[in-house]
Every structure is written in C-alpha cells, then in structure tokens.
Design a protein around this motif. Structure first.
Motif, PDB file in Angstrom:
ATOM      1  N   ALA A 183     -73.901 -28.805  18.481  1.00  8.37           N
ATOM      2  CA  ALA A 183     -75.276 -28.297  18.559  1.00  8.37           C
ATOM      3  C   ALA A 183     -75.294 -26.790  18.803  1.00  8.37           C
ATOM      4  O   ALA A 183     -76.198 -26.088  18.342  1.00  8.37           O
ATOM      5  CB  ALA A 183     -76.036 -29.008  19.665  1.00  8.37           C
ATOM      6  N   LEU A 184     -74.300 -26.281  19.545  1.00  6.25           N
ATOM      7  CA  LEU A 184     -74.272 -24.837  19.817  1.00  6.25           C
ATOM      8  C   LEU A 184     -73.594 -24.064  18.690  1.00  6.25           C
ATOM      9  O   LEU A 184     -73.938 -22.919  18.418  1.00  6.25           O
ATOM     10  CB  LEU A 184     -73.532 -24.567  21.129  1.00  6.25           C
ATOM     11  N   ALA A 239     -73.379 -24.938  15.356  1.00  9.13           N
ATOM     12  CA  ALA A 239     -74.085 -24.921  14.068  1.00  9.13           C
ATOM     13  C   ALA A 239     -75.022 -23.718  13.932  1.00  9.13           C
ATOM     14  O   ALA A 239     -74.923 -22.968  12.953  1.00  9.13           O
ATOM     15  CB  ALA A 239     -74.832 -26.232  13.869  1.00  9.13           C
ATOM     16  N   PRO A 240     -75.926 -23.481  14.910  1.00 10.43           N
ATOM     17  CA  PRO A 240     -76.807 -22.315  14.744  1.00 10.43           C
ATOM     18  C   PRO A 240     -76.050 -20.994  14.786  1.00 10.43           C
ATOM     19  O   PRO A 240     -76.496 -20.003  14.217  1.00 10.43           O
ATOM     20  CB  PRO A 240     -77.787 -22.427  15.920  1.00 10.43           C
ATOM     21  N   LEU A 241     -74.881 -20.993  15.449  1.00  6.27           N
ATOM     22  CA  LEU A 241     -74.094 -19.762  15.509  1.00  6.27           C
ATOM     23  C   LEU A 241     -73.515 -19.434  14.138  1.00  6.27           C
ATOM     24  O   LEU A 241     -73.364 -18.277  13.760  1.00  6.27           O
ATOM     25  CB  LEU A 241     -72.963 -19.941  16.528  1.00  6.27           C
ATOM     26  N   VAL A 262     -74.837 -20.291  11.188  1.00  6.08           N
ATOM     27  CA  VAL A 262     -75.852 -19.887  10.222  1.00  6.08           C
ATOM     28  C   VAL A 262     -76.252 -18.453  10.545  1.00  6.08           C
ATOM     29  O   VAL A 262     -76.900 -18.180  11.545  1.00  6.08           O
ATOM     30  CB  VAL A 262     -77.077 -20.813  10.288  1.00  6.08           C
ATOM     31  N   SER A 269     -78.292 -16.305   9.465  1.00  7.18           N
ATOM     32  CA  SER A 269     -79.659 -15.793   9.490  1.00  7.18           C
ATOM     33  C   SER A 269     -80.454 -16.329  10.674  1.00  7.18           C
ATOM     34  O   SER A 269     -81.586 -15.922  10.897  1.00  7.18           O
ATOM     35  CB  SER A 269     -80.364 -16.172   8.190  1.00  7.18           C
ATOM     36  N   TRP A 270     -79.856 -17.260  11.449  1.00 11.86           N
ATOM     37  CA  TRP A 270     -80.572 -17.834  12.567  1.00 11.86           C
ATOM     38  C   TRP A 270     -80.808 -16.776  13.656  1.00 11.86           C
ATOM     39  O   TRP A 270     -79.910 -16.014  13.960  1.00 11.86           O
ATOM     40  CB  TRP A 270     -79.767 -18.985  13.156  1.00 11.86           C
ATOM     41  N   LYS A 301     -78.938 -14.770  18.187  1.00  8.11           N
ATOM     42  CA  LYS A 301     -77.476 -14.848  18.180  1.00  8.11           C
ATOM     43  C   LYS A 301     -76.870 -14.525  19.551  1.00  8.11           C
ATOM     44  O   LYS A 301     -75.873 -15.112  19.935  1.00  8.11           O
ATOM     45  CB  LYS A 301     -76.907 -13.879  17.139  1.00  8.11           C
ATOM     46  N   ASN A 319     -77.252 -17.466  21.863  1.00  8.66           N
ATOM     47  CA  ASN A 319     -76.437 -18.521  21.285  1.00  8.66           C
ATOM     48  C   ASN A 319     -74.953 -18.287  21.579  1.00  8.66           C
ATOM     49  O   ASN A 319     -74.239 -19.184  22.027  1.00  8.66           O
ATOM     50  CB  ASN A 319     -76.682 -18.553  19.771  1.00  8.66           C
ATOM     51  N   TYR A 342     -66.424 -21.818   4.585  1.00 10.89           N
ATOM     52  CA  TYR A 342     -67.305 -21.030   5.441  1.00 10.89           C
ATOM     53  C   TYR A 342     -66.891 -19.558   5.412  1.00 10.89           C
ATOM     54  O   TYR A 342     -67.720 -18.662   5.347  1.00 10.89           O
ATOM     55  CB  TYR A 342     -67.293 -21.562   6.875  1.00 10.89           C
TER      56      TYR A 342
END
Lengths: 462, 265
Positions: A129-130, A132-134, A136, A138-139, A142, A145, A448
C-alpha cells in the motif's frame, strides 16, 4: 525563425542546371507504402537480408520447439487437484500443482508460526500500500509517502515481524557500569528504567558537550539524531503483547523480500555516498571509500555471508551476538553498495564539467549542486545498471541458504524432501514455480525501470 | 562585422558610475595563474568600474576565458589579488559563495540543466541560494523570461529550445539572482549564425540598464556599440586596452593590429 512569406519573384526562372531559384516550397509527402504498416515493418525487421531471414526462421523454429512442450507440461498435462503424491504418479503427467498448493504457506512464510502469519500479511499489505503510490511518479504527496515508506514502515515491520519488545538494557554509560548500581533493574511498563536513564543522560551530555564547544549546528544534529533514535528504540522496546518470533523461524518469500528490500533501500544511499567519497577532493575520504569499495568488490558474496555468520562472533566481545539474519542483511547491503558505488561513479563521470560550473557560478553549495543538479542527472543515466544490480541482488538473496537461512528457494528445496509429495515431477514443478515467481519480480523491476527511464528522459533527442 | 548590434546608438547607454568609494566593481592586481608548468595568466592588472562594460578579445589560448573565470573562482589564481564587489577572493568558501551570488555568468555552451524546465532552471538559485519563496521566485523568473522574450517557453525543457533561445534562458537564469556583475564567456560562439543576433540584442538591452559587464567575445560590432573599453589579450597578458573607437581605429601594438586585420575584413 520567421521565414519571409513574400512570393518568389516570378520573373526569375531557372534556365539551365547551372543556376536555380526555387519558386514554390515543396510540401511534405507521406513515405512510400512499402515502408509503413505491418508488411513494411516485417520487411525491415525480419527479412531485410538473407542472414536476417535465416535468423528469423531459426527463431521461429526455436519457439516451436520450446513453447508447445512447456505449455503441455505446465498446463495441459498438469495435475490440478490431489492430496498427496498419488495424484502425480501416473506416467506422462505434467506439473504437479497440488504440491505447490500444499506447500504454498511454507514457500511464503517459512516456519513462521501459523497462527501468527497474519502479522506477515499485514507487513506485506502495508508495504504494498505504501510502495504502490511511491512508484507512480505522478502521484502527489511524494515527501510524506517516502517518509512513511522509508522511515515509519521499517519500524512497524520490525515490530510486527519480530514481536518488538527488544528489552533494551544498556546504551553507553551502562557499559562502564555507571547507572545500574544506582537504579537497579527496575522495569516500568516493560521498559528498563536503567536503560532510559542511560539513554537520556547520554543524549543530554552529548548535546551539552556540543553546545559548550560552541558548535550549535552539531548540537542540533545530535539532538535530532538522539530524538529520532529514541523514538525508534522506544517503539521497539514497548511490549505490544505480540508473541516473539525469532528470525530463525522466518523463511520463504518473506526472507527473500526482507533481504532484497532492505538491501535495495540501504545500499543505494550508501553506494551514492561511496561514489561521492571516491570522487572527493579530500584524500582521507577518498582513500577510505576506495578501500571500502575494493574490499567488498574483491570478496565473493558467499565468503561475506560465511564470514558474517561463522567468523564474526569470534571477533565480537562475548555477550554481543547479533541476529543471524541481521548479519546476512548487513553483508548483502555492503556488498551491493560497493557495486552501486562504482555504477553511480560511472554516472557522475558522464556529467559534463559545464553542469558543475553552471551550478557553482550560481552560488549553489557543494551539497546543493550534487543533490539538485549532478545526482539527478547521473542517477537517471545509470538507472539500467542500478536496476541490474537490484535484480542481481534479488536473485543472490538465495545464497543465504548456505548460512542456514531458508529463503524462498531454500524452502522449496526443503519441501522436496517431504516423502508425502515425492514424485517424478515434484522437482520440475517446484523449480518451474520458483522460476515463475522470480521472473515476475525481476521482470517487474526491469519494466518499471524502463518506464522511469523514459519518464525522466528530458533530453529530447530524436 | 555584425550588423546585428548597430541597433543601439552608444549615446543611449548610461554613464558609468563614478561616486567615490563605491566605484570599483572588480579589481585584479598582479594576478598570475599556472596550469601545472604552463603560465597561463601573467601579471593581469585590471580595474572595472561599476556600470562599466568591458569586451575582452584575443586569439584562442590567450587566457581571456581563464581571466574572467578567475573572477568567480571557477579557476583559482595562484598569485595576486582579486577583489570583487569589495570582497577579496581567498580560499574562504563563504566569501566565494558570497561573490558567486553577486556575479552572474553565461557560458559558451549555456550549461542549462537539462533535467529541469526553463522555469525551474531560473528559479533554482533564487529558491536555494537566496531562500526566496517558490512563488516569488517564479514571478521573478517570468519577469526575466519576458525580458529575454521567451516567456512562452517556461515549461519546456532546454533540449526543446534552439541554441539562441537556450542562451537567452541562461542570461535570464543569471539575472534571476539579481547580480551586480555579469560575466559572459563567448556567449555567441556556439550559436548558429542566425541565432547570434537575438542573443546580442539581449546583451545590449542589459547594457542599457547599466549592468557591469565583462564579456569575452569576438563580436566586434557589439564591442563598438556597447563597450566602454576593449581589452586585447595574447599569451596570458593584456596587450592593449583602450576605448573602442581608439582601439579599432588606431591600435598601438603590432600584435593587436595583426589580430584585428585577421578578424575585420
């Protein structure tokens, strides 16, 4: 730039091939049909020459040779249900998937107590959960996160996986027998009073020392470090009532991921520091960096792990016996850091001198210049090599098997010895499964990294 | 040589500051420098007054770039004294940073940061060195980007711009630090002929505002129009220094005459 739009003078006419004046600008035309579309692509890429055509045909033959039997073994002839070896004994059977299903828990958790496996699951879920957004790019958010993933998550993961409650008893002054005679071993809420008295006194002492030496920056740094360290130790010291699980009981994918993630997260910053150190103008820093890098690059990882596990205890003072997994972790991190240092150094060397001068001329300090200008460019350049090292580290984790830590592959091999599942195809099934799992992780990292590379490429070369 | 610069009549240019005590922007006294055994700067003496525009020319390898790079310590001099804006250059890092904050520089190859947008290139130093809030820095950057006539490129990357545009960004980037002195190290030498004019125009408008400028260039048209003094260097020494009219019409030293005859056809 502005091209004058006035029409060309009509009276100037090209009369022969000696002089010429263009009177109409030629419009851009589409390319010839044969070069575009599927046919064009195949013509250019697969059948452009005799050699290329032969290679294409050989390639097709190889695919036909390998893929159908593989699919037959893994899918068509495979056994999907069963409770023991009986299901997989028939001649001509393919993969014995019930074996993987029955041993799945072991592959993931090793010998982690079954009723405590939820803790591992929480760690996995929280990490995903921590992370995945890191990943991406454009999220937003940062900074927060990254703080949660690199700062808070390891502390929580440690508590959940080991059970926390480390029973900290001695910090610095204790070693000289200064506190315990006064306080005795009093425990309040699972916390050792002697330790915390020791810790706070040491922190205050160090801070005051720096203040008296008139080094305010140092005092602030000491205060911040001791505060952060204190919070972490406190979190680890509190008794949350979790059943302690020794690292010897860990195993499977859990160990693989713990080693790989810690290795990756700690080795990159260390590698960057070493690379900067090796290019430093300060001779001592440079020398130490070179010694460190050359030492760790000069010994095989197996030797490092062996040394850390069997020889290190001989050198350490009695009573201090760091955890086996921890020693392997440090070994792997140092080893990878040395490789990364050279990779990063390669990137640093590729940055033109003008970038340094541009940054310096604007009055940036050395640290700002490195952080804002040089390293972002250097690291982007060497992403392929860095990920190369990470993939290699991920697969090398399996070497901890030789120091009796059972990672994913170790658990797999342990499972082969179970007579309940002894069948002619067990071995192949297990390795096929391991191959698929390793491939998914490594291929994921590779894709990636390619995405990040494209994303960060601002050179706009054509 | 280049008509591009005959845009401004020299009488439009502001006068050089002469208030006592504050009139010197840069002073080099008996400066020597060696690269290993090679004596690259020999006894350089130069006093640049505030608001003065100086053009430095000379054959390649004559030390002209090295000289202006000594002024913001991109190169270290080994002997002599350099005083910039009242601060003497020593090994003291604080002083060097202090000087670099007040001295802007444009390079032959622009040295923009390719991983940052044009706007980020311009706001970087104000934010990190001047500790300016991001919003103010962006406003300032847009102001100077408008001044060099490329505000519409703010969110592009340097690689997407032409050479002339990149050099104008480099000028805007330097100006964002509100420098007291600007150094130009052959700012038009790496440009396509069509791009030279736009960069020179920008530099001329800078001169009109009274910026102290030291400019290594071979754009003699620019020198004629803008410079207060022209310096000719060869073999690490200042050979001749004069006001542009006298320098071009009546060069004294034989080496200067030879050089001018080579570049002015």
């Amino acid at each position: 730039m502005n091209v004058p739009a006035e029409p060309f003078a009509a009276e100037i006419v090209a009369v022969d091939d000696h002089t010429f004046v263009r009177r109409e600008m030629q419009a851009a035309l589409p390319p010839p049909r044969r070069q575009v579309g599927i046919i064009g692509w195949m013509r250019e890429n697969l059948f452009s020459s005799i050699l290329n055509t032969i290679l294409t045909l050989v390639g097709i033959a190889l695919v036909l040779l390998i893929v159908p039997p593989l699919v037959r073994f893994l899918v068509i002839d495979a056994v999907w249900t069963g409770d023991n070896r009986e299901a997989c004994l028939a001649p001509g059977t393919g993969a014995c998937w019930p074996f993987v299903k029955a041993k799945f828990g072991q592959f993931i958790y090793g010998f982690y107590p079954i009723d405590q496996r939820w803790r591992v699951n929480v760690v996995f879920a929280l990490g995903a959960a921590l992370l995945a957004p890191l990943l991406v790019l454009s999220w937003p958010g940062k900074k927060l996160n990254a703080f949660l993933f690199f700062g808070v998550y390891p502390v929580i993961a440690f508590i959940l996986l080991t059970g926390g409650n480390i029973n900290a008893s001695a910090f610095l002054l204790q070693r000289f027998n200064l506190i315990r005679p006064l306080t005795g071993d009093v425990t309040v809420a699972g916390l050792n009073v002697a330790f915390w008295a020791d810790y706070i006194l040491t922190a205050v002492g160090a801070g005051l020392g720096a203040l008296l030496g008139n080094a305010r920056g140092l005092a602030r740094a000491v205060a911040a470090t001791m505060l952060v360290l204190g919070v972490i130790i406190l979190a680890w010291d509190i008794d949350f009532g979790l059943q302690p699980v020794e690292t010897r009981q860990w195993g499977g994918l859990l160990v693989t991921l713990v080693i790989a993630v810690t290795g990756i997260v700690t080795s990159l910053p260390l590698g960057i520091l070493l690379a900067l150190g090796r290019r430093s103008k300060m001779p001592i820093v440079r020398l130490l960096s070179i010694i460190f890098i050359e030492f760790w690059r000069g010994v095989p990882l197996i030797t490092v792990l062996f040394f850390a596990t069997y020889m290190l205890p001989l050198f350490l003072p009695t009573g201090t016996n760091p955890d086996g997994l921890l020693r392997a972790l440090v070994g792997v991190a140092m080893f990878t850091a040395a490789y990364l240092a050279e990779t990063v150094r390669g990137g640093l060397q590729a940055i033109p001198k003008g970038q340094y001068e541009g940054a310096m001329a604007m009055g940036l300090t050395w640290g700002q210049m490195m952080r804002l200008i040089i390293l972002p460019q250097a690291l982007t350049l060497v992403i392929p090599s860095i990920v190369n090292s990470f993939i290699s580290l991920f697969k090398d984790t399996t070497l901890v098997l030789i120091v009796s830590i059972f990672d994913f592959l170790g658990q797999l091999r342990a499972a082969f010895t179970d007579p309940n599942w002894a069948s002619p195809v067990t071995l192949y099934t297990g390795f096929a499964f391991a191959g698929i799992v390793y491939f998914l992780f490594c291929f994921g990292m590779s894709r990636y990294s390619m995405f990040v590379e494209r994303r960060l490429d601002t050179s706009h070369r054509h | 040589m280049n008509e591009a610069t005959s845009i401004v009549a020299s009488d439009e240019l502001p006068a050089v500051h002469t208030e006592p005590g504050r009139e010197t922007a840069v002073e080099l006294i008996g400066v020597h420098k060696w690269y290993g055994e090679f004596h690259v700067l020999k006894d350089i003496n130069l006093r640049v007054r505030r608001g003065e525009r100086i053009v430095i020319c000379g054959p390649s390898g004559s030390g002209k770039s090295t000289m202006i790079r000594c002024i913001n310590r991109l190169e270290e001099h080994q002997k002599g004294t350099i005083v910039v804006d009242g601060i003497e250059l020593t090994n003291d890092l604080k002083r060097i940073d202090e000087i670099r904050r007040e001295v802007g520089m444009c390079f032959q190859h622009f040295n923009l940061f390719p991983h940052l947008t044009i706007l980020e290139n311009c706001t970087l130093a104000p934010i990190w060195v001047r500790k300016m809030p991001k919003k103010d820095a962006e406003e300032l950057a847009m102001h100077f980007l408008k001044k060099v006539k490329i505000p519409e490129q703010a969110n592009k990357y340097p690689g997407q711009l032409s050479g002339g545009q990149q050099q104008r960004v480099a000028i805007a980037r330097a100006l964002c630090m509100k420098p007291k002195i600007m150094l130009f190290d052959e700012p038009t030498s790496a440009l396509d002929p069509e791009m030279v004019k736009e960069v020179l125009e920008t530099m001329v408008s800078l001169a009109e505002e009274g910026m102290t400028m030291l400019c290594v260039t071979h754009e003699m048209g620019f020198a004629r129009q803008v410079a207060n003094r022209v310096i000719f260097m060869d073999a690490g020494q200042i050979i001749e220094m004069n006001e542009p009219d006298a320098f071009f019409s009546n060069p004294q030293h034989e080496r200067t005459r030879l050089f001018l005859s080579q570049i002015l056809h």
